[in-house]
Motif scaffolding. Structure first.
Motif, short mmCIF file in Angstrom:
data_model
loop_
_atom_site.label_atom_id
_atom_site.label_comp_id
_atom_site.label_asym_id
_atom_site.label_seq_id
_atom_site.Cartn_x
_atom_site.Cartn_y
_atom_site.Cartn_z
N UNK A 48 0.87 -1.18 0.00
CA UNK A 48 0.00 0.00 0.00
C UNK A 48 0.90 1.23 0.00
N UNK A 49 0.64 2.15 -0.94
CA UNK A 49 1.56 3.29 -1.07
C UNK A 49 1.17 4.45 -0.16
N UNK A 50 -0.13 4.55 0.16
CA UNK A 50 -0.56 5.68 0.99
C UNK A 50 -0.17 5.45 2.45
N UNK A 51 0.66 6.32 2.97
CA UNK A 51 1.25 6.10 4.28
C UNK A 51 0.20 5.94 5.38
N UNK A 52 -0.82 6.81 5.32
CA UNK A 52 -1.85 6.77 6.36
C UNK A 52 -2.58 5.44 6.37
N UNK A 53 -2.93 5.00 5.17
CA UNK A 53 -3.70 3.78 5.06
C UNK A 53 -2.82 2.58 5.43
N UNK A 54 -1.56 2.65 5.01
CA UNK A 54 -0.63 1.57 5.32
C UNK A 54 -0.49 1.42 6.83
N UNK A 55 -0.33 2.55 7.45
CA UNK A 55 -0.21 2.58 8.91
C UNK A 55 -1.47 2.01 9.56
N UNK A 56 -2.64 2.40 9.00
CA UNK A 56 -3.90 1.89 9.51
C UNK A 56 -3.99 0.38 9.39
#
Lengths: 211, 420
Positions: A7-15
């Motif tokens: 997953x490239x989107x940091x926020x979503x990856x973190x989630x």
């Protein structure tokens, strides 16, 4: 179980990492770009991979291509693909090489944590988890000449989403016996042997989608 | 037909000759100009051979085109034919490219052909007319004074010796001159006007073909710019807003799960989620503003640009006619976009300490000039947004001129047609 996240989107990856760790699973590795995905999977050999369809560098369907490629290199590698939007073509491409251990969900579903974790578990165990929207899009293609009754389609739809008989019965507010009967009819109409194993269920879905 | 009508015809003929002479006299002025033009062409050719001229060719040919324009006006006045300027646009792009546009423009060479023809012919024609008028006038007076001349003098091209000759021959001469004035001079005038019209008007088909090519290009550019814009908005919404919201939802979901078992963790997650929602809202505002700046709708272009200018890191002097009328929404949006992009470049790349923005509507054209005193050397490559500016401007059939010599700052000048 061991999970690889792409997953490239940091926020979503973190989630996602937060979510998977909080439910007691291990995040073995994360891939942030499309080209990293296959090598990471080959190296980690996770129990299941969660892959975003749209990844850099092209921001098109790099994730999906990597998922298909990875399943060629590692047969039956469970893959749960997340997408910004429902595109039945993507789902069909993913299912083309077999539906065992395949999931295709809208990103939005991630927030229904229990359901998402159920889907992840199912896929890891070789089941399917198709987003209800994907399934209904796929089903809609078949409205014209349709051997199935409306109720049978509902049952098949839920099967496609990866539900078991008890859940289907509960969702349709019928008895499990009735569900069992519908499934028997579906198998018969689609020309499949009537033994109700998980694999047959997947075949039924595919047979219907390809009919 | 009575005598009256014969006289009328004669008067009409004389008036026609007089008008034709007048035309040729006016033509003499532009013929003189054409001689200057030829001399100018020779000088320009030399500067071009030295190389320097090529760099400023569009500026050098401007006076030559002024002479041709004078002739166009003269011909239009005399004939009523509308002649528009046929030149290709050479105000855009690198200098050598502009020089090439000038050199490959057929109108440049047709101008030159016209100068070569009209210069000598125009002067010759007016000379002929003057000589004919003078000869006729003089011939008619010969019977009055020929006898006063010393015997043997040549008068009216022959040696007059007696009265019958002195009356008949000058009259014959005058008649010949009159015939020439009645026929040759109007013909010369007509041909002169035709020559100007033929060489200085836009070549019908070529002009149209060129225009069609330009419009096709700008239409393709418009579609492309539009598609690129839609893609960008889709990306912003899906990869930005949606991903953000999903991550917020994940936190809320986890908080919900841990609500009773781990209230402290749940509270932390809730705070994260709240912060996330605020970020999403901020991001949403940016996306919406990029689609159509709300202030543009509220305050018009001048107000919107003034707000833009006051929000810059680099001090910006704004000259906008405060009473800019409301323009088509596409033009306002493009003008705002150009200014915003140009100013973003100023603060990101130029290291300038000051910038000026000027927005002026002249006639049917809106001109936006953004100038800074930074390092210059801006180019279309490297994600400076200049390519985006060009695309957006070309989409509206406008022109972009970027002048950015290294070390002396950057000027971006955009002209947008306001009516179609």
């Amino acid at each position: 179980m061991r999970v690889v996240i792409a997953e490239d989107n940091a926020l979503l990856r973190e989630g996602l990492v937060l979510l998977i760790r909080s439910s007691g699973h291990e995040v073995a590795a994360v891939a942030e770009t499309g080209p990293e995905i296959v090598p990471t999977l080959l190296e980690q050999r996770p129990d299941v991979a969660v892959i975003d369809v749209r990844m850099p560098p092209g921001f098109r369907d790099e994730g999906l291509r990597a998922a298909i490629e990875a399943r060629k290199r590692i047969p039956d590698l469970p893959v749960l693909v997340l997408s910004q939007y429902v595109e039945q073509t993507y789902a069909a491409e993913l299912l083309a090489a077999g539906a065992r251990g395949v999931g295709y969900l809208l990103k939005d579903r991630v927030s229904r944590i229990t359901e998402f974790l159920d889907a992840l578990q199912r896929v890891a165990e070789g089941g399917t988890a198709l987003d209800p929207e994907v399934v209904s899009q796929l089903m809609n293609r078949h409205r014209q000449i349709d051997p199935l009754t409306a109720r049978e389609r509902e049952v098949l739809q839920l099967m496609a989403e990866g539900r078991d008989n008890a859940t289907i019965a509960a969702m349709l507010v019928v008895t499990e016996r009735a569900v069992h009967k519908h499934i028997g009819n579906i198998f018969r109409k689609l020309g499949l042997p009537a033994t109700d194993s998980g694999h047959r269920r997947v075949l039924a879905v595919l047979a219907y989608l390809n009919s | 037909m009575g005598d009256g009508s014969v006289t009328e015809v004669a008067v009409a003929r004389i008036a026609r000759s007089a008008r034709a002479t007048r035309t040729l006299a006016d033509g003499a002025v532009t013929a003189g100009g054409a001689f200057f033009g030829m001399a100018g062409t020779a000088v320009i050719t030399m500067t071009c051979l030295l190389g320097v001229g090529l760099l400023v060719l569009p500026e050098l040919v401007r006076p030559l085109r002024g002479i041709a324009a004078a002739e166009r006006r003269r011909v239009s006045r005399a004939t009523g034919w509308r002649i528009t300027a046929p030149y290709r646009r050479a105000d855009d792009g690198p200098r050598l490219h502009r020089a090439r546009v000038v050199l490959t423009d057929p109108a440049t060479w047709r101008d030159l052909t016209w100068m070569l023809a009209h210069g000598p012919l125009g002067l010759a024609a007016v000379l002929l007319a003057v000589v004919l008028w003078a000869s006729m006038s003089v011939a008619l007076t010969i019977p009055l004074w020929w006898w006063a001349e010393p015997p043997g003098s040549v008068v009216a091209l022959v040696r007059l010796t007696n009265w019958p000759e002195a009356v008949a021959l000058p009259l014959a001469l005058a008649a010949a001159c009159a015939a020439a004035l009645g026929w040759l001079v109007p013909l010369a005038a007509r041909w002169q006007l035709r020559l100007g019209h033929m060489l200085l008007r836009p070549l019908g088909q070529e002009d149209l073909a060129e225009r069609v090519r330009e419009l096709t290009e700008s239409r393709a550019g418009a579609l492309e710019a539009h598609a690129a814009e839609l893609r960008r908005i889709e990306r912003d919404l899906h990869d930005g807003i949606q991903a953000h919201l999903v991550s917020v939802a994940v936190r809320l979901g986890l908080a919900e799960r841990g609500f009773t078992a781990e209230p402290d963790t749940a509270l932390g997650l809730l705070r994260d989620a709240k912060k996330g929602v605020e970020d999403v809202l901020a991001q949403l505002r940016v996306v919406v503003r990029s689609v159509y700046p709300p202030i543009l709708a509220d305050r018009g272009l001048a107000g919107a640009v003034s707000a833009l200018a006051s929000g810059q890191r680099v001090p910006v002097t704004l000259t906008a006619s405060g009473d800019l009328p409301r323009l088509p929404a596409a033009v306002e949006a493009a003008a705002y976009y150009v200014t915003a992009e140009a100013l973003a470049n100023v603060s990101k790349h130029s290291a300038a300490t000051h910038a000026t923005v000027s927005i002026v509507k002249r006639g049917l054209t809106l001109r936006i000039t953004v100038q800074d005193n930074g390092t210059g050397g801006a180019s279309d490559s490297g994600g400076s947004g200049l390519a985006g500016i060009r695309r957006r401007v070309a989409a509206l059939d406008g022109t972009t001129r970027i002048d950015s010599p290294a070390g002396t700052g950057t000027t971006i000048e955009v002209e947008l047609p306001c009516e179609w």
